[in-house]
Structures are given as C-alpha cells and as structure tokens.
Design an enzyme around this catalytic site. Structure first.
Site, PDB file in Angstrom:
ATOM      1  N   HIS A 180     -12.128-106.991  32.743  1.00 15.35           N
ATOM      2  CA  HIS A 180     -12.598-108.171  33.470  1.00 15.35           C
ATOM      3  C   HIS A 180     -13.968-108.513  32.878  1.00 15.35           C
ATOM      4  O   HIS A 180     -14.690-107.616  32.426  1.00 15.35           O
ATOM      5  CB  HIS A 180     -12.722-107.784  34.946  1.00 15.35           C
ATOM      6  CG  HIS A 180     -13.064-108.906  35.876  1.00 15.35           C
ATOM      7  ND1 HIS A 180     -14.339-109.408  35.992  1.00 15.35           N
ATOM      8  CD2 HIS A 180     -12.302-109.600  36.757  1.00 15.35           C
ATOM      9  CE1 HIS A 180     -14.335-110.374  36.908  1.00 15.35           C
ATOM     10  NE2 HIS A 180     -13.121-110.507  37.381  1.00 15.35           N
TER      11      HIS A 180
ATOM     12  N   CYS B  13     -10.744-114.297  34.560  1.00 16.99           N
ATOM     13  CA  CYS B  13     -11.985-113.637  34.128  1.00 16.99           C
ATOM     14  C   CYS B  13     -11.702-112.532  33.119  1.00 16.99           C
ATOM     15  O   CYS B  13     -12.327-111.470  33.142  1.00 16.99           O
ATOM     16  CB  CYS B  13     -12.764-113.077  35.319  1.00 16.99           C
ATOM     17  SG  CYS B  13     -13.223-114.307  36.519  1.00 16.99           S
TER      18      CYS B  13
ATOM     19  N   ASP C  76     -14.268 -98.800  36.030  1.00 17.82           N
ATOM     20  CA  ASP C  76     -14.279 -99.986  36.890  1.00 17.82           C
ATOM     21  C   ASP C  76     -13.078 -99.860  37.828  1.00 17.82           C
ATOM     22  O   ASP C  76     -11.934-100.021  37.407  1.00 17.82           O
ATOM     23  CB  ASP C  76     -14.184-101.246  36.017  1.00 17.82           C
ATOM     24  CG  ASP C  76     -14.066-102.525  36.850  1.00 17.82           C
ATOM     25  OD1 ASP C  76     -14.019-102.429  38.101  1.00 17.82           O
ATOM     26  OD2 ASP C  76     -14.026-103.612  36.254  1.00 17.82           O
TER      27      ASP C  76
ATOM     28  N   GLN D 194      -9.913-102.875  40.882  1.00 17.83           N
ATOM     29  CA  GLN D 194      -8.493-103.119  41.176  1.00 17.83           C
ATOM     30  C   GLN D 194      -7.745-101.842  41.542  1.00 17.83           C
ATOM     31  O   GLN D 194      -6.561-101.911  41.897  1.00 17.83           O
ATOM     32  CB  GLN D 194      -7.813-103.779  39.961  1.00 17.83           C
ATOM     33  CG  GLN D 194      -8.341-105.149  39.605  1.00 17.83           C
ATOM     34  CD  GLN D 194      -8.028-106.204  40.661  1.00 17.83           C
ATOM     35  OE1 GLN D 194      -7.107-106.062  41.457  1.00 17.83           O
ATOM     36  NE2 GLN D 194      -8.807-107.267  40.677  1.00 17.83           N
TER      37      GLN D 194
ATOM     38  N   LYS E 177     -12.333-106.403  48.075  1.00 14.11           N
ATOM     39  CA  LYS E 177     -10.955-106.272  47.591  1.00 14.11           C
ATOM     40  C   LYS E 177     -10.176-105.231  48.382  1.00 14.11           C
ATOM     41  O   LYS E 177      -8.982-105.071  48.205  1.00 14.11           O
ATOM     42  CB  LYS E 177     -10.949-105.935  46.101  1.00 14.11           C
ATOM     43  CG  LYS E 177     -11.305-107.144  45.224  1.00 14.11           C
ATOM     44  CD  LYS E 177     -11.045-106.876  43.767  1.00 14.11           C
ATOM     45  CE  LYS E 177     -10.995-108.134  42.927  1.00 14.11           C
ATOM     46  NZ  LYS E 177     -12.282-108.731  42.624  1.00 14.11           N
TER      47      LYS E 177
END
Lengths: 143, 425
Positions: free
Chosen positions: B137, B380, B214, B217, B240
């Site tokens: 991302h 993104c 990261d 997600q 999220k």
C-alpha cells in the site's frame, strides 16, 4: 436513482460507437487532460477554421464510460462554435454537473445531448470524470 | 471448477448473526457493504465506549493529579495491555507488553514514525538497502521512497511470481548483507494474499536487518502473533477492525523502541526540559507528543473486546468462507477476471477483479445505485497495479458481519452492469 437514467441507450451509444474518438492529423490545437483519481487520460484535438470557428473536434484516450461519452457529446456540440462560445459552454457544463445550474430547458437548448449528463450532479464521485473533456478544452482555448 | 464450500459452509454464511450489533448495517438492511478493506463498520459497543469516555472520565490523561485524569490514564493503559495480548506481544513469562504499544493516528503514521526514526538507529546511508514488496500500500511505500531519496539508500522490491506469491528465492536474492530494513505487508489490500512474513523476518534477521510488518489488512482478519511471526515492528489501524477512525497502533520490540529517537516532539513526551535540551519520557509516551485521542484509544479497546467476545478464530473462519464464496461466485461469470490468486481459499478479506471492457468506476457507480458498496481504482497501490498491467480494478472485500445475501446482491448487480454495457437492458 434508477440505474439506467444515466447509463441509458443514448449514453451507451456514445460509449460503444463513438463518433469523434480518433486521432486528428491536421489539428491546430492539442491538449492533454488527466483525471488522477480515476486514471482517465484524454488527448484532445481541435482544428480552427479560417473564420476562427471550431471546424473539427476529436479525442483519443482511455477512461470510464462517463468521461468518454462526455468527450464524444462535447466534440459533437463544439463544431461551428467560436472559442469564446466554447469556453462559455464548458462553464455551463461545469455548472450543470456540479448542480449550480438546474434549468433543464436552458441546459438542453445550449448543451444538446450533453444535457443527458445532468444526473452526474447527484453523483459527486463522478463529476471529475464528466468534466474531463470540457476542462481540457477550456484550458486549451484559454491558453 | 468444483466448489470448496460444502452445504454446511453455505449454511454458516446464509445469514449474519452480527449485523444487528452494527448500527449502520442494522439501519440499512438493503445495503451490501463490501468495502471493509477500506474501513470496517463499527459495533454499537465501540460507539458507546467513545461516548462513555467523555461522559465519565473526560480529562487529559497523564498530567492531571485528580481522579478523572488518573482514570483516563488507567483506561488507556488497559487498552495498551489488551492490544498487546491481542497481537501476542508478550514477555517470555506471558506478560503483555502494554508499554510497547504506541498510539498513532493510523497505520500510515505508524509507518512514517518508523521511516523517520529507524534511519538514525540503523545509520542508513548510501550503499544500504531498504527492502519492501511490490504489493505494498502507498503507506508502506512512499515513506521508504522518501527515506531512500534522502539518505542515498536503495529501495529494493520483492516481486511476485505468477501465482501472486513471493518465492523464497526472491528473499534469498534481494535480502542480503546490504539490507538494513525490510518492511512488508502481511496481507495485500489488493490481492488478498497473505505473505509468509515469518520467513521474511527470519531472512531479515539472518542478515542483521530489522523487519517491519504492515498489519493493516491482517490484524482485523487473522490471528496475528508477533512472537511467532518474529518481526520487530507491527503497524495497524483501529478503524479496519471496528474501532474508531484516527487511531493507529505501532508495536515494537521494547529494546528497539527504547533505542529509537522520538518522532514528533512537544508536550506529553518529555520528562524535563531546559532552555537548550530535553529529556524524553519513557516509551510509549516518548512517541506520543501532544494530547492523544484518549477516547479513541478507549474505543479501540472496546473494538478488540468485541472481536474477542465473539471468538476471533470463529470470525476468521467465517470470513474465509465468505471470501471463498465471493471468489467462486465471481469466477462463475465468464465476463469477470479475478486479479489475484484463482484459489478461493487464498483470499483474506479482499478480492480484486475486472469486468471485461468496463471501467471499474462505471461498475462501482452502477452497483452503488443498487446499494452495493465496492471500491474501484488503484487501491493506493499504483506500483502493484502497474506491475500487474492494470490501470485500476474493482475490489470487493468482506468482514464477518457480511452474509451470503450481500455477495449475491453484488453478483446480481454485476449482471446488471454487464447487461447495460452489452445492450441487454
């Protein structure tokens, strides 16, 4: 809003059978427009005649149906217009899609088929798509 | 292709017992919200928590010596402890590392914090490598682009094979003696694939590099355990996973957080200040300059409590079924191409796809008119789309509160889109 009110037959005809989507060889003016959020890219060509009026307007590029149909309708409308008239029509189109001008009769009279895109004023996410060709033409003629 | 879903699986996702807990979904029963990879819906308990904070313990944490401020401070510390436990950030004796949980505004800010502080810690310079993957991302890409431009280090990309995975050979080749920092996404927000970040962290440590994950997600959808992943840092966003917008989380190994310089400076992050110098507070306050969104941290605690109360493992299993159903249904239409793995069980939450000859923005607009929310664009992750040869794609993503009807509505909507563009409406 009904799905087909914007994506109607007449609109789709401009998408699937565009009349003005081609490269012009004897253009007097050319300009690129991009819509970074969508990735729409447009190359606009215009040929001004000896009388100072737009003789031909055409475009190439890729993008969503709204941006491409809009470019096709605009190209049709601009034939025979002076640059000053064209710039004014671009401003009127912007007013229509942003909801500032709601007079349907006036819009249909001056913008002809492009008045079909009136529904875009209810779709804020698509205003930039619809505007792309008109913004590009206006920038080109004002330079 | 035979379905991987049994009748029992389908029965599980037929209805959602969770929708009523989410006010926006409960109030809009006709809405098919399939954009949770962008932001999740929030349960009422999270909204209540935000309000509860301001109604019962509103005071500036840390500084006040009166009861309200003490309570506010304690509630944030409790949130840190729960978050640490949730991501498996514990000491050897099982004690949650609450003080290694730093609150930021979002995952992007957490990654920016690292990109601004680690170059000094690692003495990053010309000839050094920073390794990321091509599926990052922008929030885990641009910070490193900027760092490399400023320090003269090289930005190196781990690339994908045709099956959308990063092969071991790529790790061996790209992560080497010059590598100082490796920062990779756990789950791709475009492809939905889960990377083997444990293997990536192991390779990074083999060559003495730091490894950042990261988790934006992954943390909402799969049980993440930083000890078993073996990473040095994990960044993710509260919004999220059902928490409020404006809260991000950075976990780091305590010894590394201690050694790092501060990121933003000012109030709330110092022990003492003179005219010419300042002494930083201990971690995590060292990284939390200015008044924080304490109510947001408190509500994040409630969001994780909701996931724990409904059994994260059960939610994860339900999401896998939903994603597999989504993938199989999309594959049942010959006008749709999946942009990502064709195996339905390799999608965590998100499935990207292309509708033949129709721009994703038109697809999303027409679906919107039938109350189906999907994402369209470059998500993104422009370098990834360029690498794969796409300008933009459609993306549908699920969370546990979705049900089969949401996905069926999407497919019916896609049939309408196809009909409009092919003269059948």
């Amino acid at each position: 809003m009904d799905v087909t009110s914007l994506y109607n037959e007449q609109f789709m005809d401009h998408v699937t059978h565009p009349d003005y989507k081609y490269a012009m060889e004897d253009a007097t003016h050319e300009h690129d427009g991009i819509n970074p959020s969508c990735g729409d890219e447009l190359h606009l060509s215009v040929r001004l005649g000896d009388d100072g009026r737009i003789e031909e307007c055409a475009y190439t590029g890729h993008g969503c149906a709204v941006s491409m149909a809009s470019a096709d309708m605009m190209s049709d409308l601009m034939v025979g217009k002076t640059p000053a008239e064209a710039i004014e029509l671009c401003a009127l189109f912007k007013d229509m899609v942003t909801g500032a001008e709601k007079d349907a009769d006036k819009l249909e009279e001056q913008l002809d088929e492009a008045a079909l895109l009136m529904d875009v004023s209810h779709m804020p996410a698509r205003v930039k798509c619809a505007e792309l060709a008109w913004r590009t033409l206006s920038e080109m003629l004002q330079e | 292709m035979a379905s991987i879903l049994s009748a029992a699986h389908i029965a599980t996702i037929e209805q959602s017992p969770y929708k009523l807990d989410f006010p926006l979904l409960a109030q809009n029963p006709q809405l098919a919200f399939l954009d949770s990879a962008a932001t999740a819906q929030r349960p009422a308990t999270v909204l209540d928590a935000e309000r509860h904070f301001y109604e019962t313990m509103n005071a500036n944490p840390l500084r006040g010596l009166y009861r309200l401020s003490v309570e506010a401070t304690a509630s944030i510390d409790a949130a840190r402890t729960r978050i640490a436990r949730f991501i498996g950030a514990t000491d050897d004796d099982g004690t949650p590392q609450g003080n290694a949980i730093v609150f930021t505004r979002n995952a992007s800010e957490a990654l920016n914090l690292l990109s601004r502080t680690l170059p000094r810690l690692t003495e990053l310079g010309p000839g050094d490598d920073v390794v990321i993957s091509i599926m990052e991302h922008h929030s885990n890409l641009i910070p490193w682009q900027q760092v490399c431009a400023a320090t003269g280090a090289n930005l190196v990309y781990l690339r994908l094979t045709e099956d959308f995975s990063i092969p071991k050979s790529e790790l061996a080749e790209k992560i080497g003696p010059r590598t100082k920092i490796v920062s990779v996404t756990h789950v791709s927000n475009v492809l939905g694939v889960q990377n083997d970040v444990a293997a990536i962290a192991a390779r990074a440590h083999e060559v003495g590099a730091l490894c950042i994950v990261d988790g934006a997600q992954s943390v909402p959808h799969v049980a993440v355990n930083v000890r078993s992943l073996g990473c040095d840092f994990l960044a993710f966003s509260a919004h999220k996973l059902g928490g409020p917008m404006g809260i991000g989380v950075l976990w780091g190994k305590p010894e590394l957080l201690d050694a790092m310089p501060p990121f933003l400076v000012g109030g709330e992050m110092i022990d003492s200040v003179t005219e010419t110098d300042a002494v930083w507070s201990p971690v995590p306050q060292k990284f939390e300059a200015g008044t924080q969104d304490a109510a947001g941290s408190y509500a994040t605690d409630a969001a994780i409590a909701y996931l724990e109360a409904h059994d994260m493992a059960a939610l994860e299993e339900r999401e896998r079924l939903l994603a597999a159903y989504l993938c199989e249904q999309l594959q049942s239409r010959d006008y749709i191409t999946i942009v990502g793995p064709s195996e339905p069980d390799r999608h965590v939450g998100a499935v990207s796809f292309d509708v033949k000859g129709i721009h994703p923005h038109d697809v999303a607009s027409i679906l919107d008119m039938s109350n189906v929310c999907i994402r369209a664009g470059h998500h993104c992750a422009q370098p990834l789309l360029t690498y794969l040869g796409w300008h933009s794609t459609c993306r549908a993503s699920v969370a546990f509160y979705n049900d089969k009807a949401d996905i069926d509505r999407l497919i019916a909507g896609l049939d309408t889109v196809w009909g409009i563009f092919n003269g059948r409406n």
